[in-house]
Motif scaffolding. Structure first.
Motif, PDB file in Angstrom:
ATOM      1  N   GLY A 136      -5.569   3.363  -0.989  1.00  0.00           N
ATOM      2  CA  GLY A 136      -4.110   3.288  -1.056  1.00  0.00           C
ATOM      3  C   GLY A 136      -3.448   4.424  -0.289  1.00  0.00           C
ATOM      4  N   VAL A 183      -3.659   3.573   3.401  1.00  0.00           N
ATOM      5  CA  VAL A 183      -2.617   2.603   3.780  1.00  0.00           C
ATOM      6  C   VAL A 183      -1.286   3.324   3.946  1.00  0.00           C
ATOM      7  CG1 VAL A 183      -1.293   0.593   2.997  1.00  0.00           C
ATOM      8  CG2 VAL A 183      -3.766   0.638   2.714  1.00  0.00           C
ATOM      9  N   TRP A 184      -0.974   4.175   3.012  1.00  0.00           N
ATOM     10  CA  TRP A 184       0.255   4.950   3.036  1.00  0.00           C
ATOM     11  C   TRP A 184       0.324   5.793   4.313  1.00  0.00           C
ATOM     12  CZ3 TRP A 184       0.928   9.281  -1.165  1.00  0.00           C
ATOM     13  CH2 TRP A 184       2.148   9.921  -0.995  1.00  0.00           C
ATOM     14  N   SER A 203       2.308   0.827  -1.764  1.00  0.00           N
ATOM     15  CA  SER A 203       1.163   1.727  -1.618  1.00  0.00           C
ATOM     16  C   SER A 203       1.435   3.091  -2.241  1.00  0.00           C
ATOM     17  CB  SER A 203       0.759   1.865  -0.151  1.00  0.00           C
ATOM     18  OG  SER A 203       1.765   2.493   0.600  1.00  0.00           O
ATOM     19  N   CYS A 229      -0.461   4.244  -5.649  1.00  0.00           N
ATOM     20  CA  CYS A 229      -1.292   5.441  -5.521  1.00  0.00           C
ATOM     21  C   CYS A 229      -0.932   6.459  -6.614  1.00  0.00           C
ATOM     22  CB  CYS A 229      -1.124   6.046  -4.134  1.00  0.00           C
ATOM     23  SG  CYS A 229      -2.266   7.374  -3.766  1.00  0.00           S
ATOM     24  N   TYR A 261      -0.047  -5.628  -4.638  1.00  0.00           N
ATOM     25  CA  TYR A 261      -0.815  -5.206  -3.466  1.00  0.00           C
ATOM     26  C   TYR A 261      -1.243  -6.403  -2.629  1.00  0.00           C
ATOM     27  CZ  TYR A 261      -2.070  -0.661  -1.745  1.00  0.00           C
ATOM     28  OH  TYR A 261      -2.060   0.521  -1.066  1.00  0.00           O
ATOM     29  N   ALA A 305      -5.464  -2.190   3.314  1.00  0.00           N
ATOM     30  CA  ALA A 305      -4.668  -2.873   2.292  1.00  0.00           C
ATOM     31  C   ALA A 305      -5.492  -3.985   1.648  1.00  0.00           C
ATOM     32  CB  ALA A 305      -3.386  -3.432   2.894  1.00  0.00           C
ATOM     33  N   THR A 343      -8.036  -2.285  -0.632  1.00  0.00           N
ATOM     34  CA  THR A 343      -7.370  -1.816  -1.854  1.00  0.00           C
ATOM     35  C   THR A 343      -7.082  -2.983  -2.787  1.00  0.00           C
ATOM     36  OG1 THR A 343      -6.346  -0.095  -0.518  1.00  0.00           O
ATOM     37  CG2 THR A 343      -5.457  -0.416  -2.713  1.00  0.00           C
TER      38      THR A 343
END
Length: 174
Positions: A47, A50-51, A72, A76, A113, A154, A157
């Motif tokens: 996560g 992705v962020w 995200s 997180c 998500y 993503a 996750t």
């Protein structure tokens, strides 16, 4: 003493009305030795990636990628908080059904998500789309590569949240 001369009954104990916390996950560092603990750590790691990857690009579609970024970041931080509750043994201080909370948290986050993954994949698929106002592409080659990586993480996750949801459902319905 009451007006009739008898003594008053003792006040009810407020803790007697709450059921004891139900939890089958270990607390402390032992949670990191379980599949659920490993999945939570992977959720936090993927996560965060992705962020970082979304933040590293010029956001061509703020509506789509803004939602991906919101999901995200929120997921997180909530996963870190959730892991912290188990690591620091707060589960014994808060009288709730932790198996149910675990399932509800992971199921809701899985749904959010999954939507974020679809939106990120849709943004990535617009690589060759040219804006009508000029001849530039929506995503440059570097942003396209970063967007592919963000889509892959993503998806990873989402899979981790799905596995955590399945494990939590199994624990909750035992």
């Amino acid at each position: 003493m009451s007006a009739r001369g008898g003594s008053m009954p003792p006040p009810p104990n407020p803790t007697a009305y709450f059921p004891p916390p139900r939890i089958t996950l270990p607390v402390g560092l032992d949670i990191l030795r379980t599949y659920s603990g490993a999945f939570i750590c992977l959720e936090i790691l993927f996560g965060a990636l992705v962020w970082i990857l979304i933040a590293a690009t010029r956001v061509p579609l703020p509506l789509l990628q803004g939602w991906v970024m919101f999901v995200s970041v929120t997921a997180c931080f909530l996963s870190i908080l959730f892991l912290g509750v188990f690591l620091f043994s707060y589960t014994h201080r808060i009288a709730v059904d932790w198996n149910q909370v675990d399932f509800l948290f992971h199921a809701a986050t899985f749904v959010f998500y999954f939507g974020a993954f679809l939106l990120q994949a849709a943004t990535t698929s617009l690589h060759n789309y040219r804006l009508p106002s000029n001849v530039t592409m929506l995503l440059s080659d570097q942003e396209y590569n970063i967007s592919i990586a963000a889509s892959i993480f993503a998806f990873a996750t989402t899979i981790c949240y799905g596995c955590s949801t399945a494990l939590a459902l199994r624990r909750w319905k035992l």
